[in-house]
Scaffold this active site. Structure first.
Site, PDB file in Angstrom:
ATOM      1  N   HIS A  26      -3.898 -51.595  44.432  1.00 50.82           N
ATOM      2  CA  HIS A  26      -4.421 -52.153  43.055  1.00 50.82           C
ATOM      3  C   HIS A  26      -5.005 -50.890  42.311  1.00 50.82           C
ATOM      4  O   HIS A  26      -4.984 -50.611  41.432  1.00 50.82           O
ATOM      5  CB  HIS A  26      -5.645 -53.233  43.334  1.00 50.82           C
ATOM      6  CG  HIS A  26      -6.370 -53.585  42.152  1.00 50.82           C
ATOM      7  ND1 HIS A  26      -5.983 -54.294  40.891  1.00 50.82           N
ATOM      8  CD2 HIS A  26      -7.621 -52.807  41.546  1.00 50.82           C
ATOM      9  CE1 HIS A  26      -6.876 -54.465  40.181  1.00 50.82           C
ATOM     10  NE2 HIS A  26      -7.794 -53.652  40.374  1.00 50.82           N
ATOM     11  N   ARG A  55       9.444 -58.925  32.963  1.00 51.27           N
ATOM     12  CA  ARG A  55       9.273 -59.912  34.288  1.00 51.27           C
ATOM     13  C   ARG A  55       8.908 -61.189  33.266  1.00 51.27           C
ATOM     14  O   ARG A  55       8.136 -61.323  32.742  1.00 51.27           O
ATOM     15  CB  ARG A  55       7.963 -59.539  34.773  1.00 51.27           C
ATOM     16  CG  ARG A  55       7.860 -58.073  35.771  1.00 51.27           C
ATOM     17  CD  ARG A  55       6.464 -58.118  36.307  1.00 51.27           C
ATOM     18  NE  ARG A  55       6.490 -56.704  36.758  1.00 51.27           N
ATOM     19  CZ  ARG A  55       5.929 -55.680  36.090  1.00 51.27           C
ATOM     20  NH1 ARG A  55       5.465 -55.752  34.924  1.00 51.27           N
ATOM     21  NH2 ARG A  55       5.751 -54.584  36.738  1.00 51.27           N
ATOM     22  N   ARG A  77      14.616 -59.701  34.108  1.00 46.78           N
ATOM     23  CA  ARG A  77      14.964 -60.171  35.433  1.00 46.78           C
ATOM     24  C   ARG A  77      14.411 -61.516  35.409  1.00 46.78           C
ATOM     25  O   ARG A  77      13.461 -62.145  34.793  1.00 46.78           O
ATOM     26  CB  ARG A  77      13.747 -59.480  36.551  1.00 46.78           C
ATOM     27  CG  ARG A  77      13.875 -60.036  37.746  1.00 46.78           C
ATOM     28  CD  ARG A  77      12.790 -59.272  38.754  1.00 46.78           C
ATOM     29  NE  ARG A  77      11.619 -59.964  38.463  1.00 46.78           N
ATOM     30  CZ  ARG A  77      10.360 -59.282  38.823  1.00 46.78           C
ATOM     31  NH1 ARG A  77      10.585 -58.062  39.808  1.00 46.78           N
ATOM     32  NH2 ARG A  77       9.068 -59.534  38.689  1.00 46.78           N
ATOM     33  N   GLU A 129      16.427 -54.716  46.269  1.00 44.06           N
ATOM     34  CA  GLU A 129      15.278 -54.805  47.001  1.00 44.06           C
ATOM     35  C   GLU A 129      15.400 -54.929  48.350  1.00 44.06           C
ATOM     36  O   GLU A 129      14.612 -54.819  49.096  1.00 44.06           O
ATOM     37  CB  GLU A 129      14.325 -55.899  46.318  1.00 44.06           C
ATOM     38  CG  GLU A 129      14.128 -55.744  44.713  1.00 44.06           C
ATOM     39  CD  GLU A 129      13.571 -57.070  44.103  1.00 44.06           C
ATOM     40  OE1 GLU A 129      12.477 -57.152  44.053  1.00 44.06           O
ATOM     41  OE2 GLU A 129      14.581 -57.987  43.917  1.00 44.06           O
ATOM     42  N   ASN A 178       9.513 -51.152  45.113  1.00 43.62           N
ATOM     43  CA  ASN A 178       8.254 -51.882  45.828  1.00 43.62           C
ATOM     44  C   ASN A 178       8.787 -52.528  47.164  1.00 43.62           C
ATOM     45  O   ASN A 178       8.542 -52.575  48.267  1.00 43.62           O
ATOM     46  CB  ASN A 178       7.219 -52.923  45.139  1.00 43.62           C
ATOM     47  CG  ASN A 178       6.775 -51.891  44.107  1.00 43.62           C
ATOM     48  OD1 ASN A 178       6.732 -50.545  43.853  1.00 43.62           O
ATOM     49  ND2 ASN A 178       6.013 -52.598  43.037  1.00 43.62           N
ATOM     50  N   ASP A 179       9.601 -53.619  46.713  1.00 43.95           N
ATOM     51  CA  ASP A 179      10.024 -54.539  47.755  1.00 43.95           C
ATOM     52  C   ASP A 179      11.008 -53.797  48.719  1.00 43.95           C
ATOM     53  O   ASP A 179      11.307 -54.030  49.970  1.00 43.95           O
ATOM     54  CB  ASP A 179      11.082 -55.616  47.259  1.00 43.95           C
ATOM     55  CG  ASP A 179       9.797 -57.072  47.201  1.00 43.95           C
ATOM     56  OD1 ASP A 179       8.995 -57.009  47.838  1.00 43.95           O
ATOM     57  OD2 ASP A 179       9.944 -57.724  45.876  1.00 43.95           O
ATOM     58  N   ARG A 220       3.742 -54.983  51.799  1.00 44.78           N
ATOM     59  CA  ARG A 220       2.962 -54.263  50.856  1.00 44.78           C
ATOM     60  C   ARG A 220       1.785 -54.651  50.446  1.00 44.78           C
ATOM     61  O   ARG A 220       0.985 -54.025  49.632  1.00 44.78           O
ATOM     62  CB  ARG A 220       4.036 -54.203  49.296  1.00 44.78           C
ATOM     63  CG  ARG A 220       4.376 -55.361  48.848  1.00 44.78           C
ATOM     64  CD  ARG A 220       5.260 -55.008  47.854  1.00 44.78           C
ATOM     65  NE  ARG A 220       6.081 -56.021  46.899  1.00 44.78           N
ATOM     66  CZ  ARG A 220       5.507 -56.272  45.765  1.00 44.78           C
ATOM     67  NH1 ARG A 220       4.825 -55.160  44.903  1.00 44.78           N
ATOM     68  NH2 ARG A 220       6.202 -57.227  45.021  1.00 44.78           N
ATOM     69  N   CYS A 277      13.253 -49.367  38.513  1.00 46.65           N
ATOM     70  CA  CYS A 277      12.210 -50.300  38.023  1.00 46.65           C
ATOM     71  C   CYS A 277      10.860 -50.606  38.661  1.00 46.65           C
ATOM     72  O   CYS A 277       9.981 -51.279  38.109  1.00 46.65           O
ATOM     73  CB  CYS A 277      12.498 -51.623  37.356  1.00 46.65           C
ATOM     74  SG  CYS A 277      13.262 -52.810  38.482  1.00 46.65           S
TER      75      CYS A 277
END
Length: 548
Positions: free
Chosen positions: A184, A287, A323, A412, A435-436, A446, A483
């Site tokens: 965060h 998103r 997406r 991912e 990220n994934d 994560r 992305c």
């Protein structure tokens, strides 16, 4: 002088004295309840109400993304299930502070176990619990200390309520002992264009209030007690980087003219104006969940068409990559899949959940096709969590059946990189969600602090998978973009381009820094940095090798 290293966020430099965040409140005692349970229940209710009002006031003052974060935290202070749990604990003999602390702790553990989106909310619960307990004790809740002079904020980690209302005129940089590139604090630092270094091991034991510090986000280092010569050099470099980042907006490109389109990640149509103003050449990740997550039923084709059309109209003649719904399991929706799963991160999510409820997917693709026909944007559509060519064939075939022109896959799951040549025979493009991809490659949730050190897209294993996708894209003559949050790291952006990535999408606030960094290297130099990073033995080693 002494130096410590962590994960840098951005490419800025800050020089100032340290201001440390106070440590969290000590846990409540286990002393049994000595007052009337009913009276204590009312006292807790008033404390919860007071915290909710406080967070709502901060939300209204903060605006933007911070407002949404704080409003969500305020709802956590108003959750009737928490108050019911507190009452049960009071009836069992726990004192008010302990009952509140444990009620939030149980809720936090439940969300953490769910992983993904729900686990993101778990971190916020700790801050709410601290504020409620502080009210019960009659003391101030831990928060960002005040200062009349500019400072570098040092903390173990930062809560949303703290980061959302930072005094940006005086806060020059953030440095935390915990957290990673997708934490965060890191995400918020990017959104506010604050230089930051997170995950600095040993930070709190080495730093004291009032100590002078140099923070170099690009290098991922903090220098303690620097001498005057080091400070002077840092200030000169700071001005140089600031000038580069504030240069007139141009298309993304390397020093040799190689084009690298820089796109924006957006969560809803309201994000479009800021992205355009900051020079986004299109949208690399739209998103679409914003229409679904707060609904008890799937939105209609008509409602979706209106929302998608609004976003596409902001980017006439430009690429917009949408997406489809990324939900299920870790983001349970009653109309999609709300069945309990022991390990939701490996469960029915993404394309798997959509295939199980195909009409929802058909409706969404129909709405996207309608928006495509109604606007001049170049719409590309992709599905999350594609694992292999069979899933690719399913999604691409359905997209074409419903009238979409450009249909691709999101990378991912590590398996997609292994069979990238097969996938790119079918898909029009691939976009990498780092990220994934990092989470699944290194088996590190994560959202789980205990394995945060593994959640680093600089890891050579992740970079090698990106390289496999980039090579397959080049052979097939098809684009491969990124992305995920990795694209917002200027130094890593260069490495990604060197691995064959053809476009980069990120938070709009990161565009200027990445644009400036790309202009410092040629394609051959980017490939050389990528080769050094891939050959390293750790994420830290890859960072150092790329910077050498």
């Amino acid at each position: 002088m002494g130096a410590l290293s962590g994960v840098g966020v951005g490419r800025g430099i800050a020089v100032a004295k340290v201001l440390r965040m106070p440590e969290p409140l000590a846990p409540p005692s286990d002393e049994p309840l000595a007052a009337d349970a009913g009276a204590e229940h009312e006292r807790v209710r008033q404390a919860l109400e007071g915290v909710a009002h406080e967070l709502q006031a901060r939300a209204a003052a903060a605006g933007g993304d911070a407002q949404q974060v704080l409003e969500a935290a305020a709802l956590m202070a108003q959750d009737p299930a928490i108050l019911d749990d507190v009452r049960a604990r009071l009836d069992g003999g726990a004192n008010a502070e302990r009952a509140t602390w444990d009620a939030y702790g149980a809720f936090r553990d439940m969300l953490t176990a769910m992983g993904g989106y729900m686990a993101e909310r778990a971190t916020d619960l700790d801050d709410v619990a601290q504020r409620v307990v502080a009210r019960l004790r009659g003391v101030a809740a831990p928060g960002v200390p005040q200062s009349d002079e500019p400072f570098i904020l040092v903390a173990r980690d930062l809560a949303p309520a703290d980061t959302a209302t930072l005094d940006l005129e005086r806060t020059l940089a953030l440095v935390t002992e915990e957290g990673g590139p997708t934490s965060h604090t890191a995400i918020l630092a990017r959104s506010k264009s604050l230089p930051a270094v997170v995950g600095v091991v040993g930070l709190l034991s080495a730093v004291a209030d009032g100590q002078r510090m140099i923070v170099d986000a690009r290098a991922g280092t903090v220098v303690l007690d620097p001498d005057d010569a080091s400070v002077a050099a840092a200030l000169v470099e700071r001005e140089s980087r600031a000038a580069a980042s504030s240069a007139p907006i141009t298309e993304g490109a390397l020093a040799d003219g190689t084009k690298v389109p820089l796109l924006a990640n957006v969560g809803s149509p309201k994000d479009a104006p800021a992205a355009v103003a900051l020079g986004a050449e299109g949208v690399g990740l739209f998103r679409t969940e914003f229409l679904f997550l707060d609904s008890s039923s799937a939105p209609s084709v008509e409602a979706q068409t209106v929302a998608y059309t609004e976003l596409l109209q902001a980017f006439p003649g430009k690429k917009v990559v949408a997406r489809v719904l990324d939900a299920g399991a870790d983001k349970p929706l009653p109309f999609l899949n709300d069945a309990h799963e022991e390990n939701p991160a490996l469960g029915l999510r993404g394309i798997r959940a959509l295939r199980a409820t195909e009409q929802i997917l058909r409706d969404q693709l129909t709405a996207l096709a309608n928006a495509q026909a109604a606007t001049e944007a170049e719409l590309w559509v992709m599905a999350p969590m594609i694992a292999d060519v069979e899933e690719t064939e399913y999604f691409v075939g359905l997209g074409r059946e419903l009238g979409l022109r450009t249909v691709g896959a999101m990378a991912e799951v590590p398996s997609i990189a292994v069979v990238a040549d097969q996938v790119l025979e079918v898909a029009d493009f691939v976009s990498i969600g780092t990220n994934d991809l990092t989470q699944y490659t290194l088996a590190a949730d994560r959202q789980l602090g205990s394995v945060a050190a593994f959640q680093d897209p600089w890891h050579p294993a992740v970079l090698r998978l990106v390289g496999m996708l980039g090579e397959a894209g080049a052979k097939a003559g098809k684009p491969v973009g990124v992305c995920g949050e990795a694209a917002a790291d200027p130094a890593l952006a260069v490495v990604l381009v060197g691995l064959g990535v053809t476009s980069l999408s990120m938070s709009a606030s990161a565009l200027a820094d990445v644009r400036a960094e790309l202009l410092t290297v040629t394609l051959d130099e980017a490939r050389e940095r990528a080769a050094r990073a891939v050959a390293a033995r750790s994420a830290a080693g890859a960072r150092a090798a790329a910077a050498a």
